[in-house]
Design a protein around this motif. Structure first.
Motif, mmCIF file in Angstrom:
data_model
loop_
_atom_site.group_PDB
_atom_site.id
_atom_site.type_symbol
_atom_site.label_atom_id
_atom_site.label_comp_id
_atom_site.label_asym_id
_atom_site.label_seq_id
_atom_site.Cartn_x
_atom_site.Cartn_y
_atom_site.Cartn_z
ATOM 1 N N MET A 55 41.596 -4.685 -23.498
ATOM 2 C CA MET A 55 42.038 -5.428 -24.693
ATOM 3 C C MET A 55 40.927 -6.323 -25.189
ATOM 4 N N LYS A 56 40.632 -6.199 -26.465
ATOM 5 C CA LYS A 56 39.549 -7.009 -27.001
ATOM 6 C C LYS A 56 39.941 -8.479 -27.046
ATOM 7 N N GLY A 57 38.955 -9.342 -26.909
ATOM 8 C CA GLY A 57 39.237 -10.764 -26.911
ATOM 9 C C GLY A 57 37.977 -11.562 -27.161
ATOM 10 N N ILE A 58 38.156 -12.848 -27.350
ATOM 11 C CA ILE A 58 37.015 -13.714 -27.639
ATOM 12 C C ILE A 58 37.357 -15.129 -27.176
ATOM 13 N N LEU A 59 36.300 -15.923 -26.934
ATOM 14 C CA LEU A 59 36.499 -17.322 -26.565
ATOM 15 C C LEU A 59 36.261 -18.199 -27.784
ATOM 16 N N GLY A 60 36.929 -19.329 -27.822
ATOM 17 C CA GLY A 60 36.751 -20.205 -28.975
ATOM 18 C C GLY A 60 37.120 -21.641 -28.672
ATOM 19 N N THR A 61 36.933 -22.483 -29.670
ATOM 20 C CA THR A 61 37.288 -23.893 -29.584
ATOM 21 C C THR A 61 38.349 -24.183 -30.625
ATOM 22 N N LYS A 62 39.412 -24.850 -30.213
ATOM 23 C CA LYS A 62 40.431 -25.237 -31.188
ATOM 24 C C LYS A 62 39.865 -26.376 -32.042
ATOM 25 N N PRO A 87 33.019 2.143 -10.757
ATOM 26 C CA PRO A 87 32.303 2.524 -9.525
ATOM 27 C C PRO A 87 31.751 1.316 -8.776
ATOM 28 N N VAL A 88 31.289 0.323 -9.496
ATOM 29 C CA VAL A 88 30.645 -0.822 -8.840
ATOM 30 C C VAL A 88 31.657 -1.901 -8.469
ATOM 31 N N ASP A 89 32.499 -2.282 -9.415
ATOM 32 C CA ASP A 89 33.361 -3.447 -9.216
ATOM 33 C C ASP A 89 34.825 -3.086 -8.956
ATOM 34 N N GLY A 90 35.166 -1.807 -9.176
ATOM 35 C CA GLY A 90 36.544 -1.405 -8.942
ATOM 36 C C GLY A 90 37.414 -1.524 -10.168
ATOM 37 N N TYR A 91 36.910 -2.105 -11.236
ATOM 38 C CA TYR A 91 37.691 -2.181 -12.479
ATOM 39 C C TYR A 91 36.741 -2.353 -13.657
ATOM 40 N N GLU A 92 37.277 -2.080 -14.844
ATOM 41 C CA GLU A 92 36.474 -2.178 -16.065
ATOM 42 C C GLU A 92 36.727 -3.527 -16.721
ATOM 43 N N ALA A 93 35.664 -4.241 -16.999
ATOM 44 C CA ALA A 93 35.831 -5.523 -17.680
ATOM 45 C C ALA A 93 34.513 -5.962 -18.290
ATOM 46 N N ARG A 153 34.294 -16.154 -19.192
ATOM 47 C CA ARG A 153 35.617 -15.578 -18.962
ATOM 48 C C ARG A 153 35.515 -14.061 -18.986
ATOM 49 N N GLU A 154 36.375 -13.431 -18.194
ATOM 50 C CA GLU A 154 36.397 -11.973 -18.135
ATOM 51 C C GLU A 154 37.506 -11.407 -19.002
ATOM 52 N N PHE A 155 37.235 -10.287 -19.627
ATOM 53 C CA PHE A 155 38.258 -9.577 -20.396
ATOM 54 C C PHE A 155 38.348 -8.164 -19.839
ATOM 55 N N ARG A 156 39.497 -7.835 -19.268
ATOM 56 C CA ARG A 156 39.659 -6.511 -18.649
ATOM 57 C C ARG A 156 39.916 -5.464 -19.719
ATOM 58 N N GLY A 157 39.353 -4.295 -19.481
ATOM 59 C CA GLY A 157 39.577 -3.178 -20.398
ATOM 60 C C GLY A 157 38.993 -3.396 -21.774
ATOM 61 N N PHE A 158 37.941 -4.177 -21.858
ATOM 62 C CA PHE A 158 37.287 -4.414 -23.139
ATOM 63 C C PHE A 158 35.813 -4.138 -22.954
ATOM 64 N N SER A 159 35.267 -3.278 -23.813
ATOM 65 C CA SER A 159 33.860 -2.939 -23.676
ATOM 66 C C SER A 159 33.198 -2.961 -25.050
ATOM 67 N N THR A 179 26.681 -9.232 -28.475
ATOM 68 C CA THR A 179 27.398 -10.461 -28.814
ATOM 69 C C THR A 179 28.723 -10.087 -29.473
ATOM 70 N N VAL A 180 29.745 -10.867 -29.133
ATOM 71 C CA VAL A 180 31.064 -10.628 -29.708
ATOM 72 C C VAL A 180 31.321 -11.742 -30.718
ATOM 73 N N THR A 181 31.693 -11.366 -31.929
ATOM 74 C CA THR A 181 31.956 -12.365 -32.958
ATOM 75 C C THR A 181 33.422 -12.314 -33.386
ATOM 76 N N ALA A 182 33.792 -13.273 -34.214
ATOM 77 C CA ALA A 182 35.172 -13.357 -34.686
ATOM 78 C C ALA A 182 35.579 -12.117 -35.461
ATOM 79 N N GLU A 183 34.586 -11.362 -35.909
ATOM 80 C CA GLU A 183 34.895 -10.203 -36.738
ATOM 81 C C GLU A 183 35.506 -9.032 -35.974
ATOM 82 N N ILE A 184 35.672 -9.166 -34.640
ATOM 83 C CA ILE A 184 36.401 -8.111 -33.928
ATOM 84 C C ILE A 184 37.859 -8.093 -34.357
ATOM 85 N N PHE A 185 38.321 -9.205 -34.939
ATOM 86 C CA PHE A 185 39.697 -9.241 -35.441
ATOM 87 C C PHE A 185 39.696 -9.073 -36.950
#
Lengths: 131, 206
Positions: free
Chosen positions: B1-8, B40-46, B79-85, B90-96
């Motif tokens: 699931m895609k995600g991002i960190l931010g400041t309120k 293969p390395v960590d046991g899960y995708e994140a 922070r980790e986001f599972r199932g997001f690649s 760089t991840v920007t606000a434009e993923i939404f």
């Protein structure tokens, strides 16, 4: 990381602030032309009265207009920045000593009349001409 | 699931279709991709994202070494986001996109030791009608000899707030890519200036 939160909020609000409305204050008599949607039709409805209060700042700014219709006091609160206000016309500028004119609610007839502020009216017309 | 960190940043209202909508402004990203975890390395995708620049001297050597691997600048939050690649580094606000539904997590304002009325919405006692020293009390906490103890999980006074809370299915009203801003409908957990995690809505929304 330093961020200026107030500046960010202001930059978001900026686009929604209405700068096209004329200056008016509590005590002024105004006519507010407000868009009303009835089914599919939109028409403009006028509301004329005295501004008795202005509240808040920024996007949440609002003002209260009071009139006496058929011997019954009617007050309407308008959001200042709503796109539904078609236009505001200042009919008279009044001389008052306080920011909230709630005392008018207890008064009727001549007692509820607000003296016109000729100085401010003259200034406003001069400004309008200069523009 | 895609995600991002931010400041309120704070709340305000915007006008859309002649209606005022209460929105929370969030400064989201840009977040650097610090590490990509694979099965293969960590046991899960994140993916591990970092947000908020800080001074080098605020971080310890292990953390700096970890950031060095991805050539990232010193970052305050990871922070980790599972199932997001993400395809980019760089991840920007434009993923939404406008109108998308998101879940927002944050740490609520700490309220300290709080009574039952505020913490659990108990009714308390009457303020008047002869009520004496019985205004904000919680009432009985159990029966008599049977069971002879207070039930586990009984709602009582105690520490409230300062916990992680997620608000689900909030609508993204507007994405302002150039300013890294997200306008999210309604309120989100936490104080202004605190870290929030924004993810694509888990329940899909409608």
């Amino acid at each position: 990381m330093k961020i200026n939160r107030g500046a960010i909020i202001k930059s978001v609000e900026q686009a929604f602030l209405r700068n096209d409305l004329p200056d008016f204050q509590p005590g002024d008599t105004v006519r507010v032309d407000y868009k009303v949607t009835e089914g599919a039709r939109t028409r403009v409805q006028g509301f004329e009265g005295v501004v008795i209060a202005m509240n808040n700042r920024g996007t949440g700014k609002s003002f209260t207009v009071r009139k006496v219709a058929f011997n019954e006091g009617v007050e309407r609160i308008f959001p200042f920045n709503t796109p539904l206000i078609d236009k505001v016309t200042v009919l008279e500028r009044g001389k008052v000593r306080r920011a909230k004119l709630y005392y008018l609610r207890k008064l009727r007839g001549k007692a509820a009349k607000i003296k016109a502020d000729r100085g401010r009216m003259a200034k406003a017309t001069a400004n309008a001409k200069a523009k | 699931m895609k995600g991002i960190l931010g400041t309120k940043v704070g709340m305000t209202q915007v006008w859309k279709n002649d209606r005022a909508i209460a929105v929370t402004v969030v400064l989201a990203g840009p977040c650097a991709v610090v590490q990509r975890k694979t099965s293969p390395v960590d046991g899960y995708e994140a993916v591990q994202l970092g947000f908020g620049d800080t001074m080098k001297k605020r971080l310890n050597k292990p953390l700096l070494g970890h950031l060095e691997k991805s050539k990232a600048a010193p970052l305050r939050h990871l922070r980790e986001f599972r199932g997001f690649s993400p395809e980019t580094e760089t991840v920007t606000a434009e993923i939404f996109a406008n109108g998308e539904k998101v879940d927002v997590s944050g740490t609520t304002k700490g309220r300290g030791f709080t009574g039952v009325m505020k913490r659990w919405n108990f009714q308390g006692g009457p303020d008047a009608h002869g009520s004496k020293k019985w205004h904000r009390r919680g009432g009985s906490i159990g029966a008599r000899k049977t069971p002879g103890r207070v039930m586990k999980g009984k709602k009582m006074a105690g520490h409230y707030g300062n916990e992680r809370v997620t608000t689900q299915n909030l609508e993204v009203i507007e994405v302002r890519g150039a300013e890294n801003l997200l306008l999210i409908k309604g309120a989100i957990p936490g104080a202004n200036g605190s870290l929030v995690v924004i993810k694509q809505a888990r329940k899909g929304g409608k």
